[in-house]
Design an enzyme around this catalytic site. Structure first.
Site, mmCIF file in Angstrom:
data_model
loop_
_atom_site.group_PDB
_atom_site.id
_atom_site.type_symbol
_atom_site.label_atom_id
_atom_site.label_comp_id
_atom_site.label_asym_id
_atom_site.label_seq_id
_atom_site.Cartn_x
_atom_site.Cartn_y
_atom_site.Cartn_z
ATOM 1 N N ASN A 13 0.820 -1.213 0.000
ATOM 2 C CA ASN A 13 0.000 0.000 0.000
ATOM 3 C C ASN A 13 0.853 1.263 0.000
ATOM 4 O O ASN A 13 0.639 2.188 -0.788
ATOM 5 C CB ASN A 13 -0.908 0.026 1.235
ATOM 6 N N VAL A 14 1.833 1.318 0.909
ATOM 7 C CA VAL A 14 2.655 2.527 1.036
ATOM 8 C C VAL A 14 3.620 2.645 -0.138
ATOM 9 O O VAL A 14 3.840 3.744 -0.659
ATOM 10 C CB VAL A 14 3.403 2.532 2.384
ATOM 11 N N SER A 40 7.695 -11.400 -5.579
ATOM 12 C CA SER A 40 7.029 -10.344 -6.352
ATOM 13 C C SER A 40 7.808 -9.942 -7.599
ATOM 14 O O SER A 40 7.414 -9.003 -8.296
ATOM 15 C CB SER A 40 6.800 -9.110 -5.470
ATOM 16 N N CYS A 130 2.976 6.621 11.639
ATOM 17 C CA CYS A 130 1.925 7.406 10.983
ATOM 18 C C CYS A 130 1.167 8.300 11.964
ATOM 19 O O CYS A 130 0.905 9.479 11.677
ATOM 20 C CB CYS A 130 0.965 6.472 10.245
ATOM 21 N N SER A 160 -5.912 0.230 7.175
ATOM 22 C CA SER A 160 -4.806 0.289 6.210
ATOM 23 C C SER A 160 -3.470 0.435 6.894
ATOM 24 O O SER A 160 -2.423 0.158 6.296
ATOM 25 C CB SER A 160 -5.026 1.438 5.212
ATOM 26 N N GLY A 161 -3.468 0.849 8.162
ATOM 27 C CA GLY A 161 -2.232 0.884 8.934
ATOM 28 C C GLY A 161 -1.636 -0.497 9.131
ATOM 29 O O GLY A 161 -0.444 -0.624 9.440
ATOM 30 N N HIS A 242 -6.293 8.074 9.719
ATOM 31 C CA HIS A 242 -6.188 7.975 11.172
ATOM 32 C C HIS A 242 -6.733 9.256 11.812
ATOM 33 O O HIS A 242 -6.497 10.363 11.313
ATOM 34 C CB HIS A 242 -4.729 7.824 11.603
#
Length: 348
Positions: A13-14, A40, A130, A160-161, A242
């Site tokens: 994601n990040v 990957s 975050c 999502s964290g 957040h």
């Protein structure tokens, strides 16, 4: 003309957000490499208007790049970041692996940009947690105006964290509950759909979690070691963004109006604070945005010189990828890194 850049963890994601924001902010990239684990290798990720294939971290020659944005988790950072730094490039590490290392600067560019001077000690810069990042962006201008003595913080952290797996678990549990399916937790310790979990990370001997400890340790390193800070971190069924409920005690009186004025002039902050419909921010409003939003600024009459406020930010952007790219911009602005061509960018 520009820099040779590698994003490690490019399929996460990040990592994907790092690629997006480097493009959005027009960071000068001459050559972009997407790097990930061997499993990957060959996976395609978007870079600008094209796609690039992931390269195997085990085989990649890091001496061929100027800058590495690392978002592959703490274990991978401990294994690779120092090796990469010794190969030449500067690593901006999004994990917790090096945040408390005294030879590694921990940077929020709006808060402590001068710490960039330490970047070449290990060729590693740490990106803060975050939740810490958005807290620091809001606290810094208030601390400069009227010193913060104590802060009580409760976080409301999106799934999502916890990465793509966290987002998948919320989605799958929600569908399962509506469809009378299997909603048993797999990643989180309890059901996250239609629930909140007052636990993130791992318990410490004092009863706090390591996620909570990160916030006060990082606040002390970034802003001021004298600020007393107590934290409760909570996972909530929100996909992105957040939120934080923050109660502050200052060393002098500061009114809500003064606080609003200070925050409106602060870099990276947007104040949305009216006592009416849409007069406050929510995670849905902040998703996809760059700012740290502050709302519900009000006096706390139960303590001397107290204020309460509500802080929201996109944890994948300012809470991670955007802050890392801003650190890269700071490296460029200060001349700590220079492309072979000698070209220098202008921060957007």
């Amino acid at each position: 003309m520009g820099y040779r850049v590698a994003v490690v963890g490019a399929t996460g994601n990040v990592g994907r957000e790092m690629l997006n924001i480097l493009e959005e902010l027009d960071f000068p990239v001459e050559k972009m490499h997407a790097v990930a684990s061997r499993k990957s290798k060959g996976v395609e990720v978007s870079w600008g208007d094209k796609t690039i294939k992931c390269e195997d971290i085990e085989l990649f020659d890091f001496s061929t790049v100027d800058l590495v944005l690392m978002s592959a988790g703490s274990d991978a950072s401990r294994l690779w970041s120092e090796k990469i730094g010794k190969a030449g490039p500067i690593v901006i590490d999004n994990s917790s692996a090096f945040r408390m290392d005294p030879d590694v600067p921990l940077i929020v560019p709006e808060v402590n940009p001068d710490a960039i001077k330490l970047a070449t000690k290990k060729n590693i810069i740490a990106n803060p947690n975050c939740s810490t990042i958005q807290l620091m962006v809001a606290l810094k201008p208030l601390h400069d105006a009227a010193t913060v003595r104590r802060a009580v913080v409760s976080t409301y952290q999106s799934v999502s964290g916890a990465g793509k797996a966290g987002m998948d678990e919320l989605w799958n549990q929600t569908k399962a509950i509506y469809g009378l399916g299997d909603a048993r937790p797999k990643l989180f310790p309890k059901q996250i759909a239609f629930n909140v979990i007052p636990f993130i990370g791992a318990f410490q001997d004092d009863g706090y979690t390591d996620e909570e400890a990160k916030m006060w340790k990082e606040t002390h390193k970034i802003l001021d070691e004298d600020i007393k800070l107590t934290v409760t971190c909570v996972r909530v069924p929100v996909f992105v963004g957040h939120s934080e409920s923050v109660n502050l005690e200052f060393d002098r009186p500061i009114s809500p109006d003064e606080a609003r004025a200070v925050l409106r002039d602060a870099p990276g902050v947007m104040v949305i604070d009216k006592q009416e419909h849409d007069g406050y921010i929510t995670p849905v409003d902040a998703a996809g945005e760059h700012a740290v939003y502050v709302s519900r600024i009000r006096k706390d009459p139960t303590v001397e010189n107290g204020l309460s406020l509500w802080i929201v930010s996109d944890n994948l952007r300012k809470g991670a990828a955007l802050n890392a790219v801003q650190i890269a911009q700071l490296l460029d602005e200060t001349g700590i890194i220079k492309p072979a061509s000698g070209y220098r960018s202008i921060t957007v």
